[in-house]
Design an enzyme around this catalytic site. Structure first.
Site, PDB file in Angstrom:
ATOM      1  N   TYR A 137       0.834  -1.200   0.000  1.00  0.00           N
ATOM      2  CA  TYR A 137       0.000   0.000   0.000  1.00  0.00           C
ATOM      3  C   TYR A 137       0.871   1.253   0.000  1.00  0.00           C
ATOM      4  O   TYR A 137       0.568   2.226  -0.686  1.00  0.00           O
ATOM      5  CB  TYR A 137      -0.939   0.017   1.209  1.00  0.00           C
ATOM      6  CG  TYR A 137      -1.949   1.143   1.102  1.00  0.00           C
ATOM      7  CD1 TYR A 137      -3.171   0.948   0.480  1.00  0.00           C
ATOM      8  CD2 TYR A 137      -1.656   2.417   1.596  1.00  0.00           C
ATOM      9  CE1 TYR A 137      -4.078   1.975   0.342  1.00  0.00           C
ATOM     10  CE2 TYR A 137      -2.560   3.460   1.459  1.00  0.00           C
ATOM     11  CZ  TYR A 137      -3.774   3.238   0.836  1.00  0.00           C
ATOM     12  OH  TYR A 137      -4.666   4.264   0.695  1.00  0.00           O
TER      13      TYR A 137
ATOM     14  N   LYS B  17       0.384   8.285 -23.283  1.00  0.00           N
ATOM     15  CA  LYS B  17       0.849   8.717 -24.609  1.00  0.00           C
ATOM     16  C   LYS B  17       2.354   8.444 -24.698  1.00  0.00           C
ATOM     17  O   LYS B  17       2.745   7.313 -24.817  1.00  0.00           O
ATOM     18  CB  LYS B  17       0.520  10.186 -24.858  1.00  0.00           C
ATOM     19  CG  LYS B  17      -0.822  10.734 -24.333  1.00  0.00           C
ATOM     20  CD  LYS B  17      -2.053  10.088 -24.821  1.00  0.00           C
ATOM     21  CE  LYS B  17      -3.401  10.676 -24.439  1.00  0.00           C
ATOM     22  NZ  LYS B  17      -3.617  11.865 -23.711  1.00  0.00           N
TER      23      LYS B  17
ATOM     24  N   PHE C 148      -6.649  21.970 -24.351  1.00  0.00           N
ATOM     25  CA  PHE C 148      -6.981  20.558 -24.486  1.00  0.00           C
ATOM     26  C   PHE C 148      -8.251  20.318 -23.671  1.00  0.00           C
ATOM     27  O   PHE C 148      -8.451  20.948 -22.638  1.00  0.00           O
ATOM     28  CB  PHE C 148      -5.837  19.643 -24.026  1.00  0.00           C
ATOM     29  CG  PHE C 148      -6.172  18.202 -24.279  1.00  0.00           C
ATOM     30  CD1 PHE C 148      -6.154  17.701 -25.571  1.00  0.00           C
ATOM     31  CD2 PHE C 148      -6.556  17.367 -23.245  1.00  0.00           C
ATOM     32  CE1 PHE C 148      -6.523  16.385 -25.823  1.00  0.00           C
ATOM     33  CE2 PHE C 148      -6.917  16.046 -23.494  1.00  0.00           C
ATOM     34  CZ  PHE C 148      -6.899  15.552 -24.785  1.00  0.00           C
ATOM     35  N   THR C 149      -9.084  19.401 -24.153  1.00  0.00           N
ATOM     36  CA  THR C 149     -10.427  19.218 -23.571  1.00  0.00           C
ATOM     37  C   THR C 149     -10.419  19.065 -22.050  1.00  0.00           C
ATOM     38  O   THR C 149     -11.032  19.859 -21.338  1.00  0.00           O
ATOM     39  CB  THR C 149     -11.097  17.992 -24.207  1.00  0.00           C
ATOM     40  OG1 THR C 149     -10.210  16.874 -24.114  1.00  0.00           O
ATOM     41  CG2 THR C 149     -11.421  18.244 -25.673  1.00  0.00           C
TER      42      THR C 149
ATOM     43  N   ASP D 238       2.145  20.806 -19.929  1.00  0.00           N
ATOM     44  CA  ASP D 238       1.473  19.549 -20.242  1.00  0.00           C
ATOM     45  C   ASP D 238       2.493  18.729 -21.027  1.00  0.00           C
ATOM     46  O   ASP D 238       2.717  18.960 -22.217  1.00  0.00           O
ATOM     47  CB  ASP D 238       0.211  19.812 -21.069  1.00  0.00           C
ATOM     48  CG  ASP D 238      -0.580  18.531 -21.323  1.00  0.00           C
ATOM     49  OD1 ASP D 238       0.020  17.446 -21.273  1.00  0.00           O
ATOM     50  OD2 ASP D 238      -1.799  18.632 -21.580  1.00  0.00           O
TER      51      ASP D 238
ATOM     52  N   PHE E 275     -18.340  15.330 -26.542  1.00  0.00           N
ATOM     53  CA  PHE E 275     -17.950  14.504 -27.691  1.00  0.00           C
ATOM     54  C   PHE E 275     -17.814  13.030 -27.348  1.00  0.00           C
ATOM     55  O   PHE E 275     -17.952  12.184 -28.211  1.00  0.00           O
ATOM     56  CB  PHE E 275     -16.634  15.030 -28.290  1.00  0.00           C
ATOM     57  CG  PHE E 275     -15.482  15.008 -27.325  1.00  0.00           C
ATOM     58  CD1 PHE E 275     -15.304  16.039 -26.424  1.00  0.00           C
ATOM     59  CD2 PHE E 275     -14.592  13.949 -27.310  1.00  0.00           C
ATOM     60  CE1 PHE E 275     -14.243  16.022 -25.524  1.00  0.00           C
ATOM     61  CE2 PHE E 275     -13.527  13.916 -26.414  1.00  0.00           C
ATOM     62  CZ  PHE E 275     -13.362  14.952 -25.519  1.00  0.00           C
TER      63      PHE E 275
ATOM     64  N   ARG F 196     -12.304  16.175 -34.004  1.00  0.00           N
ATOM     65  CA  ARG F 196     -11.685  17.257 -33.250  1.00  0.00           C
ATOM     66  C   ARG F 196     -12.163  18.549 -33.895  1.00  0.00           C
ATOM     67  O   ARG F 196     -11.470  19.151 -34.706  1.00  0.00           O
ATOM     68  CB  ARG F 196     -10.160  17.149 -33.284  1.00  0.00           C
ATOM     69  CG  ARG F 196      -9.581  16.215 -32.222  1.00  0.00           C
ATOM     70  CD  ARG F 196      -9.849  16.737 -30.846  1.00  0.00           C
ATOM     71  NE  ARG F 196      -9.363  15.860 -29.779  1.00  0.00           N
ATOM     72  CZ  ARG F 196     -10.122  15.451 -28.764  1.00  0.00           C
ATOM     73  NH1 ARG F 196     -11.397  15.744 -28.702  1.00  0.00           N
ATOM     74  NH2 ARG F 196      -9.617  14.733 -27.791  1.00  0.00           N
TER      75      ARG F 196
END
Ligand SMILES: *Cc1c(COP(=O)(O)O)cnc(C)c1O
Length: 470
Positions: A85, A271, A137-138, A228, A462, A395
């Protein structure tokens, strides 16, 4: 200031072809269903490719998120999961990998990128403050807005032009930023939200020169820069390729230099970092870190696992080291370009120059007869699926959502359909099949009608919206 953008991989690497720096050890069978079944599947999914069942998809280019093939090393690492843990060995491996390759001091794991975005937005934004960014970015913008921030787009104008060949369309327009600071005052700016390769602009990079100048501006006003870093490795490749002084530098060194001009970063490790699930948040400031480390316990899990299993953190630590290798990045972006060149040769309208992770079809020029309120990019994604079972994503206006104040649609200049290439998953032959299908849909474009939205969720519509053919 910058080199011209090379048009082909051949020009960049001389006459010799590149090849993937790996060989295939395990395969996953693909299935392609017949046209009638595709018509039915599309109807049942409300013309939204997010609602298709994966087993009804042939080549899946929905996203490069969590869809990478892990290496044999990463899979071996999964067996070394220390599922304690607290204080798992794998956490310390992850922490060391982020420190070594991205250079930040303090590291927290999160279950994925938006977990990290949530925490940094909560800790870094006071209600009513502005959050300037290079496009949006969303999930990033939504978390900033939920924290009471007001997003302001300060990207250069070229980013909104799908035909501009500017080599660094992700750059921030420093005049726009300076004007915002002048108008609102520096204390009203939460931080600059900088993305490495701007997804919504077509995977377009930020230059080192722009970041250095941004750092200067922010230092003058006492403003922080958070990055980001989701596709920052790919951004480093473009700096190596296009920016004077970086041609001989390893991507790993460029990445670290870039991060060094920022105050911290959040990451969707699904990514660049080559894992199926995971993320992290890293900052240099100790006080901010203390707050984030406290928040992570509330929303993700203890600060040494952040919603992940030990094995996930191990795969991520190994993936980080693999992801910054030059031969890996060159082959990854090389495959994207290969597809881009086929489409360009056939005069199919795509965003130029080709970015890091995807080909973006320009649905405005593809379907000039379909107005934006009839969702041309969504229509194109549906048509591609009908033609060949290939899954892409919208997009454009559906992704852009509505202005929370006025309730109107945002009308983005870019109306794009994204063919996103997973890392280390498909071969060049798959890219040929994709290109041929896009060509077939392009040839039938004049007969195609748009869509109407018949169900609209409140957040990130979306993902779950449903449409009907007009
Ligand atoms: C995917 C992504 C995110 C969000 O990360 P998740 O892992 O999907 O939660 C944030 N920023 C960018 C640029 C992304 O592509």
């Amino acid at each position: 200031m910058t080199n011209p953008v090379p048009q082909t991989m051949g020009q960049q690497f001389g006459r010799r072809s590149w090849a993937e720096p790996w060989k295939i050890k395990m395969v996953e069978p693909l299935r392609v269903i017949g046209r009638e079944e595709r018509v039915k599947a599309l109807d049942e999914s409300g013309y939204n490719t997010f609602l298709l069942k994966s087993e009804d998809v042939y080549i899946d280019l929905l996203t490069d998120s969590g869809t990478s093939a892990m290496s044999d090393r990463q899979w071996a690492g999964m067996m070394l999961g220390d599922e304690a843990y607290a204080g798992s060995r794998n956490f310390y491996n992850l922490e060391s990998a982020v420190q070594a390759h991205y250079g930040y001091k303090h590291v927290l794991p999160t279950h994925q990128g938006r977990g990290a975005e949530h925490l940094i937005s909560r800790a870094g934004i006071k209600r009513g403050q502005y959050v300037p960014g290079n496009m949006y970015f969303t999930t990033t913008r939504l978390h900033q807005e939920l924290a009471g921030g007001i997003f302001v787009d300060v990207i250069i104008d070229e980013a909104h032009d799908p035909q501009s060949m500017h080599p660094f369309k992700g750059d921030i327009d420093l005049d726009k930023l300076e004007a915002l600071v002048k108008r609102e005052g520096a204390e009203q700016i939460a931080y600059v939200s900088l993305a490495g390769t701007v997804n919504m602009a077509g995977g377009q990079p930020v230059s080192m020169a722009n970041l250095k100048a941004l750092r200067g501006l922010c230092d003058r006003h006492g403003i922080k820069i958070f990055l980001d870093a989701t596709r920052m490795v790919e951004n480093a490749f473009f700096i190596q390729e296009r920016e004077p002084g970086y041609a001989g530098k390893p991507i790993a060194d460029i990445l670290k230099e870039f991060c060094g001009y920022t105050d911290g970063a959040w990451m969707s490790a699904k990514k660049d970092n080559l894992v199926n699930i995971g993320g992290w948040l890293a900052v240099n400031d100790w006080e901010l870190f203390e707050e984030l480390r406290n928040l992570v316990v509330v929303y993700e899990g203890l600060h040494t696992y952040g919603g992940l299993a030990g094995r996930d953190m191990e795969a991520m630590a190994i993936g980080i080291a693999e992801s910054v290798k030059d031969d890996h990045v060159r082959a990854r972006i090389g495959q994207v370009r290969y597809l881009g060149e086929l489409l360009t040769d056939w005069n199919i309208p795509i965003v130029q120059p080709v970015g890091g992770h995807a080909i973006f079809l320009d649905a405005r020029r593809f379907y000039p007869h379909i107005p934006q309120v009839q969702f041309p990019a969504q229509t194109l994604a549906a048509e591609l699926y009908l033609d060949s079972g290939i899954r892409s994503m919208e997009r454009g206006i559906a992704s852009a959502g509505r202005n929370p104040k006025t309730g109107d649609h945002y009308y983005p200049k870019l109306e794009l359909t994204r063919l996103t290439i997973p890392r280390r998953v498909y071969t060049q032959a798959h890219m040929d099949v994709v290109a041929e299908s896009v060509k077939a849909v392009y040839d039938g474009r004049e007969r195609t009608r748009g869509l109407e939205m018949v169900y609209e969720p409140r957040y990130l519509r979306f993902f779950q919206a449903r449409f009907k053919r007009l």
